[in-house]
Design a protein around this motif. Structure first.
Motif, PDB file in Angstrom:
ATOM      1  N   PHE A 156      25.933   3.829 -45.923  1.00  0.00           N
ATOM      2  CA  PHE A 156      26.414   5.190 -45.876  1.00  0.00           C
ATOM      3  C   PHE A 156      25.288   6.316 -46.159  1.00  0.00           C
ATOM      4  O   PHE A 156      25.232   7.254 -45.231  1.00  0.00           O
ATOM      5  N   GLN A 157      24.990   6.098 -47.257  1.00  0.00           N
ATOM      6  CA  GLN A 157      23.640   6.883 -47.659  1.00  0.00           C
ATOM      7  C   GLN A 157      22.713   7.120 -46.790  1.00  0.00           C
ATOM      8  O   GLN A 157      22.030   8.294 -46.175  1.00  0.00           O
ATOM      9  N   THR A 158      22.285   5.844 -46.364  1.00  0.00           N
ATOM     10  CA  THR A 158      20.861   5.887 -45.371  1.00  0.00           C
ATOM     11  C   THR A 158      21.391   6.571 -44.080  1.00  0.00           C
ATOM     12  O   THR A 158      20.743   7.326 -43.423  1.00  0.00           O
ATOM     13  N   MET A 159      22.537   5.992 -43.700  1.00  0.00           N
ATOM     14  CA  MET A 159      23.283   6.868 -42.279  1.00  0.00           C
ATOM     15  C   MET A 159      22.990   8.588 -42.533  1.00  0.00           C
ATOM     16  O   MET A 159      22.523   9.025 -41.402  1.00  0.00           O
ATOM     17  N   VAL A 160      23.362   9.028 -43.292  1.00  0.00           N
ATOM     18  CA  VAL A 160      23.332  10.217 -43.597  1.00  0.00           C
ATOM     19  C   VAL A 160      22.033  10.974 -43.853  1.00  0.00           C
ATOM     20  O   VAL A 160      21.575  11.966 -43.103  1.00  0.00           O
ATOM     21  N   ILE A 161      21.349  10.317 -44.551  1.00  0.00           N
ATOM     22  CA  ILE A 161      19.765  10.786 -44.798  1.00  0.00           C
ATOM     23  C   ILE A 161      19.127  10.950 -43.479  1.00  0.00           C
ATOM     24  O   ILE A 161      18.569  11.935 -43.231  1.00  0.00           O
ATOM     25  N   GLU A 162      19.274   9.834 -42.643  1.00  0.00           N
ATOM     26  CA  GLU A 162      18.495   9.723 -41.515  1.00  0.00           C
ATOM     27  C   GLU A 162      19.109  10.512 -40.260  1.00  0.00           C
ATOM     28  O   GLU A 162      18.423  11.325 -39.711  1.00  0.00           O
ATOM     29  N   LEU A 163      20.483  10.956 -40.317  1.00  0.00           N
ATOM     30  CA  LEU A 163      21.108  11.815 -39.336  1.00  0.00           C
ATOM     31  C   LEU A 163      20.713  13.206 -39.943  1.00  0.00           C
ATOM     32  O   LEU A 163      20.594  14.371 -38.751  1.00  0.00           O
ATOM     33  N   THR A 164      20.511  13.474 -41.059  1.00  0.00           N
ATOM     34  CA  THR A 164      20.514  14.988 -41.689  1.00  0.00           C
ATOM     35  C   THR A 164      19.006  15.254 -41.634  1.00  0.00           C
ATOM     36  O   THR A 164      18.749  16.369 -41.804  1.00  0.00           O
ATOM     37  N   GLY A 165      18.116  14.337 -41.697  1.00  0.00           N
ATOM     38  CA  GLY A 165      16.725  14.676 -42.092  1.00  0.00           C
ATOM     39  C   GLY A 165      16.279  14.775 -43.424  1.00  0.00           C
ATOM     40  O   GLY A 165      15.287  15.456 -43.721  1.00  0.00           O
ATOM     41  N   MET A 166      17.148  14.529 -44.364  1.00  0.00           N
ATOM     42  CA  MET A 166      17.339  15.057 -45.833  1.00  0.00           C
ATOM     43  C   MET A 166      16.523  13.778 -46.768  1.00  0.00           C
ATOM     44  O   MET A 166      16.488  12.797 -46.064  1.00  0.00           O
ATOM     45  N   GLU A 167      16.285  14.241 -47.822  1.00  0.00           N
ATOM     46  CA  GLU A 167      15.406  12.791 -48.505  1.00  0.00           C
ATOM     47  C   GLU A 167      16.357  11.863 -49.318  1.00  0.00           C
ATOM     48  O   GLU A 167      16.262  10.964 -49.731  1.00  0.00           O
ATOM     49  N   ILE A 168      17.693  12.744 -49.800  1.00  0.00           N
ATOM     50  CA  ILE A 168      18.772  12.094 -50.571  1.00  0.00           C
ATOM     51  C   ILE A 168      19.975  12.453 -50.344  1.00  0.00           C
ATOM     52  O   ILE A 168      20.115  13.381 -49.963  1.00  0.00           O
ATOM     53  N   ALA A 169      20.903  11.566 -50.344  1.00  0.00           N
ATOM     54  CA  ALA A 169      22.348  11.794 -50.111  1.00  0.00           C
ATOM     55  C   ALA A 169      23.014  10.937 -51.316  1.00  0.00           C
ATOM     56  O   ALA A 169      22.766  10.097 -51.824  1.00  0.00           O
ATOM     57  N   ASN A 170      24.403  11.383 -51.210  1.00  0.00           N
ATOM     58  CA  ASN A 170      25.156  10.962 -52.157  1.00  0.00           C
ATOM     59  C   ASN A 170      26.337   9.986 -51.498  1.00  0.00           C
ATOM     60  O   ASN A 170      26.114   9.739 -50.354  1.00  0.00           O
ATOM     61  N   ALA A 171      27.229   9.319 -52.246  1.00  0.00           N
ATOM     62  CA  ALA A 171      27.983   8.098 -51.736  1.00  0.00           C
ATOM     63  C   ALA A 171      29.480   8.828 -51.219  1.00  0.00           C
ATOM     64  O   ALA A 171      30.395   8.149 -51.079  1.00  0.00           O
ATOM     65  N   SER A 172      29.538  10.033 -50.832  1.00  0.00           N
ATOM     66  CA  SER A 172      30.380  10.863 -50.231  1.00  0.00           C
ATOM     67  C   SER A 172      31.047  11.737 -51.177  1.00  0.00           C
ATOM     68  O   SER A 172      31.233  11.745 -52.373  1.00  0.00           O
TER      69      SER A 172
END
Length: 949
Positions: A122-138
């Protein structure tokens, strides 16, 4: 024996077992146990006034009939909610699978590697779609995520000398209305001034610390966020972007333009609308802000054998450490929904998502062309899926409603239409016929679609996404089914064994309560449809509110808060509004006992209050003298007391009525944390003890499953004087006459899972609910008695009884070199999830068995604990190479050719005979937390790494 009675299926111990347990405790009857446990002056004199209980069969017929009152029109409202297609393989193998929905938060990482991997995806999906460096688990929903983004940027600005004291935050007028309402709720208490306006007219003044943009905007226009962000960056203004995740397949990632935070919802990735939730929000930012991120981050680390392992990183339980200094009061996620959304991305992969996004966009373009040909003007110059049509809203609405079509009408001269993945060419033609009839023209038929792109060139997606192997492998149903099962086998859930977590109430989530979630007319209703189309929902939600109001002894209920922490915040904001309505704007002191749940002080600070901590006695109760002294000291500014009842120490404090009177006498209100409501239902209630507002955890006491760490629902119930201030919603009228602004995005929060609690109460009825509370208390006291001589219980009531939970002291075992964490890990070898570790007292276990566990299961758990105590007695501090320090033991260890440990493989893996019948194998050895925090990695490795390897 009435085998149709739901209570018989919900409650674990049989009648003869109950008698045997009472004999073990040394007591004659269940009523005698309750008399010795609950203070007499707070006992209810009358039974709960609830409907007669339904059988499971009757309830399923009833809920199916009610679903028919919901009208599932073709819906193109948008505003952050869209019809979706949930792949059947995900519905059957995750949403409807107790192996996924009955798991607990992954605090014990070694037995949660499956859902941790899904969350890493999930975090990987969010990071790659948003172009950001880090994401949380929702997070909980898009609007609360946007509010958390504002809070993060406000905290970050405090560390910037050039921005010190700056408190203005710009919000684009294109932001979703529910998000704007929620930002207003969050901004005022912490001193943020909101300025709403057009992006094109923003002057980038140094008076602003941050800005929030919507991408695409609420009516579909894709504005030039690239130029805005570039100019904001040059003026040291941080920018958050609320982005539609499906649109990011075609729109360039905001991170590529320099955004500081990107938030949104993953509802479009196969999650049903459910009249507002639950849905997993996402939150992505720069690595520089990793210590400020709210919620949970899943990180990659290693176990003691240097094998790859996953765990929750950084903020695992940060509220309990930082308390009023915490970055947020949110300590939960929407794990089950995040897992489903991540699997949607795994199943479709980058090519599948491109197909879906292109299809949605091409249909939107085709619809625009047809409407133009009918003479309508479309106002969006750049768009993804939403058209803004100049038309007489009243005439369009009349025809559309007659044709069972929902559109959105922002004003009398505008109609917006949001296309989604379920929209077919046939649907488009039906839509066109609505506008043709309104224009009194012959309709136009679309026969096929053409490739098109009505997105501004400088905003079109150039960057790759979902490059990791996991998103490029499991595209057949067989493969995905096996991948889901592969992960499920790594997780211990309630379908394996008891999870006796104190304060978390892991009870049965009955299949009959869960089945309605899959019924089409419950799952597929937009939260902003007209009330006439949601009569089924409004019937259930009103009755659930009434049920909870009766159970708590209060005057009214709001279902809007969608987690316990949101409920805390909502309760405090309602108290704040009450005081202010009386001219008492200065009342801002919140008294909180030292034993309180860590989210309490965090919530109080978010509500703009100052926390004053009160002492506990040696027996773990509130120090009444200290409380009285502090209440009187602060009487002119006292806002409230936050109290948990029974206490976090598992005791019914006999002074509770005296405590609430002290607060009232000094001008304050009493907020009761409902975490331990499982020990009150039918026997006492918050109204009876003198509280003014409580939140309830429907994911605890009222049977919504924990889902591996969410969904949760945290409604608030209030006394008469607080009713006018219950939270509202800017789109659908709800709440009190003087409603505070929104607490959650949807009018009724996570409505879909409220069906579970409604069914739980409907099928148990007054007698079954009360019996459940009694058996919860019986089960806890049975465990307490069985563990006597092996473990000391830290706190007990005045007659020596526990409430529904107890704290056992593991600190004396340090003399043998054994820590409480060693016991927690060793329990895995016995097939059990550890009870709550080191909360509320360091070095202890808090055990709560719930009423759903049978005597046989309680005995297995007690046997395991006693066996572990014998193991502790046989080890010494001087020899750390022992069965406890090496726990848990994996299958790989046990089957290895070499075995150099000073105990047998059988002792390691099969310490008691029952384990052999149903062995659960942890998939990794003990996880190295410190390594993971020092080397934070929170996404999957890209596919190139696999190729190189």
């Amino acid at each position: 024996m009435n085998t149709n009675a739901f209570a018989l299926r919900h409650i674990g111990p049989r009648e003869n077992d109950q008698q045997s347990m009472l004999e073990t405790i040394g007591i004659d009857s269940l009523d005698q146990l309750i008399y010795e446990t609950i203070p007499d002056d707070i006992r209810l004199k009358n039974n709960l006034d609830l409907d007669e209980p339904m059988t499971e069969h009757e309830y399923l017929l009833h809920i199916h009939e009610l679903s028919k009152k919901n009208k599932a029109y073709k819906t193109y409202i948008g505003l952050g909610y869209h019809p979706t297609i949930l792949p059947a393989v995900i519905q059957r193998n995750i949403l409807e699978n107790p192996g996924w929905y009955t798991a607990y938060t992954p605090y014990q990482a070694e037995i949660a590697q499956g859902r941790l991997e899904a969350l890493l995806n999930f975090q990987t999906m969010v990071i790659e779609l948003t172009g950001m460096e880090i994401a949380n688990a929702s997070l909980l929903d898009e609007s609360t995520a946007a509010a958390e983004a504002m809070s993060l940027l406000f905290a970050v600005r405090a560390r910037d000398q050039k921005k010190a004291g700056i408190n203005k935050f710009f919000i684009s007028e294109d932001v979703l209305p529910q998000t704007l309402s929620l930002l207003e709720t969050r901004a005022l208490p912490i001193g943020i001034e909101l300025v709403i306006g057009k992006e094109s007219e923003f002057d980038f003044s140094q008076e602003f610390f941050g800005a929030l943009l919507q991408y695409p905007g609420k009516h579909g226009q894709v504005t030039d966020i690239k130029s805005f962000i570039e100019e904001a960056n040059s003026n040291n203004i941080k920018v958050a972007v609320a982005a539609d995740i499906l649109s990011l397949v075609k729109l360039e990632a905001p991170g590529k333009f320099g955004a500081d935070v990107v938030v949104g919802t993953t509802q479009r990735f196969g999650i049903p609308m459910g009249y507002g939730g639950p849905h997993a929000a996402y939150f992505a930012t720069k690595e520089a802000y990793k210590r400020d991120i709210p919620g949970r981050i899943i990180g990659v680390t290693k176990d003691v054998n240097d094998n790859r392992a996953l765990r929750m990183a950084l903020q695992t339980r940060e509220q309990h450490i930082k308390r009023d200094k915490a970055t947020s009061n949110i300590c939960t996620a929407q794990v089950l929904l995040a897992v489903m959304a991540s699997m949607y991305a795994v199943y479709h992969g980058p090519k599948g998502l491109k197909f879906i996004a292109n299809s949605v966009h091409n249909k939107t373009v085709a619809l625009e062309k047809a409407l133009n040909d009918l003479g309508y003007e479309q106002e969006n110059t750049s768009y993804f899926d939403t058209l803004q049509i100049k038309a007489k809203a009243k005439s369009i609405k009349k025809i559309a409603t007659a044709k069972k079509v929902n559109l959105y009408y922002p004003n009398k001269n505008t109609v917006t239409i949001s296309i989604n993945e379920t929209t077919s060419i046939r649907d488009l033609n039906y839509l066109i016929s609505v506008f043709a009839e309104a224009a009194d023209k012959k309709t136009i038929k679309i026969k096929d679609l053409e490739e098109a792109n009505h997105i501004a060139e400088n905003l079109q997606r150039q960057s790759e996404f979902l490059t990791s192997e996991v998103f490029n492998t499991y595209h057949s149903e067989t493969e995905l089914m096996r991948y889901i099962k592969f992960l499920e086998r790594k997780d211990l859930a309630l379908n394996q064994s008891m999870i006796s977590l104190g304060s978390c109430t892991m009870k049965l989530n009955a299949a009959s309560e869960m089945l309605p979630l899959s019924i089409f007319k419950w799952a597929n209703i937009h939260p902003f449809v007209p009330a006439k189309q949601a009569k089924g929902y409004l019937t259930v939600l009103k009755e659930l509110e009434d049920q909870l109001t009766e159970i708590t002894g209060f005057a009214a209920t709001s279902l809007q808060p969608n987690s316990g922490a949101q409920g805390e915040f909502a309760g405090l904001m309602v108290i704040k509004a009450y005081h202010e309505s009386r001219g008492d704007h200065h009342r801002n002191i919140c008294l909180i006992p030292s034993s309180a749940h860590g989210t309490n002080p965090a919530s109080a600070v978010m509500a703009g209050m100052k926390v004053v901590v009160t002492k506990s006695t040696e027996k773990g109760n509130i120090d009444v003298d200290d409380l009285r002294e502090k209440a009187e000291l602060h009487k002119d500014n006292l806002s409230c007391l936050m109290v948990t009842y029974p206490s976090t120490h598992g005791v019914y404090e006999s002074a509770i009525k005296e405590i609430t009177k002290i607060i009232h006498d000094n001008g304050g209100q009493v907020y009761m944390d409902g975490a331990n409501m499982n020990a009150q239902v039918g026997l006492t209630n918050p109204g009876q003890i003198g509280a003014d507002v409580c939140h309830l955890n429907l994911h605890k006491t009222f049977a919504i499953p924990h889902g591996g760490g969410g969904p949760g629902v945290g409604p608030i119930c209030v006394a008469k004087q607080l009713v006018p201030f219950l939270p509202g919603n800017p789109v659908v009228k709800t709440g009190g006459k003087k409603a505070i602004s929104a607490i959650s995005a949807a009018p009724f929060g996570s409505s879909l899972v409220c069906l579970i609690s409604y069914g739980y109460i409907k099928m148990l009825g007054a007698e079954g609910l009360t019996e459940s509370t009694k058996i919860a208390i019986l089960n806890a006291n049975y465990i307490k008695k069985r563990l006597e001589g092996s473990f000391d219980t830290l706190y007990s009531g005045e007659r020596g009884r526990a409430a529904h939970e107890m704290i056992v002291d593991c600190r004396p075992f340090k003399a043998n070199g054994i820590e409480v964490s060693d016991i927690a890990k060793r329990l895995m070898d016995y097939g059990f999830h550890a009870p709550t570790v080191s909360f509320p007292v360091a070095g202890t276990l808090m055990i709560e068995p719930t009423e759903s566990e049978s005597k046989a299961e309680l005995d297995r758990f007690c046997d395991a604990m006693i066996s572990i105590k014998n193991e502790i007695d046989s080890v010494s501090k001087d020899e750390p190479n022992n069965v406890l320090k090496n726990a848990p033991h994996t299958l790989e260890m046990i089957t290895a050719n070499e075995w150099n440990l000073p105990y047998t493989r059988e002792k390691a893996a099969f310490p008691l005979n029952y384990v052999k019948n149903n062995k659960f194998w942890p998939s990794v050895r003990r996880v190295d937390d410190a390594f993971g925090d020092r080397n934070l990695v929170c996404s999957c490795a890209p596919i190139e790494d696999y190729i190189e390897a």
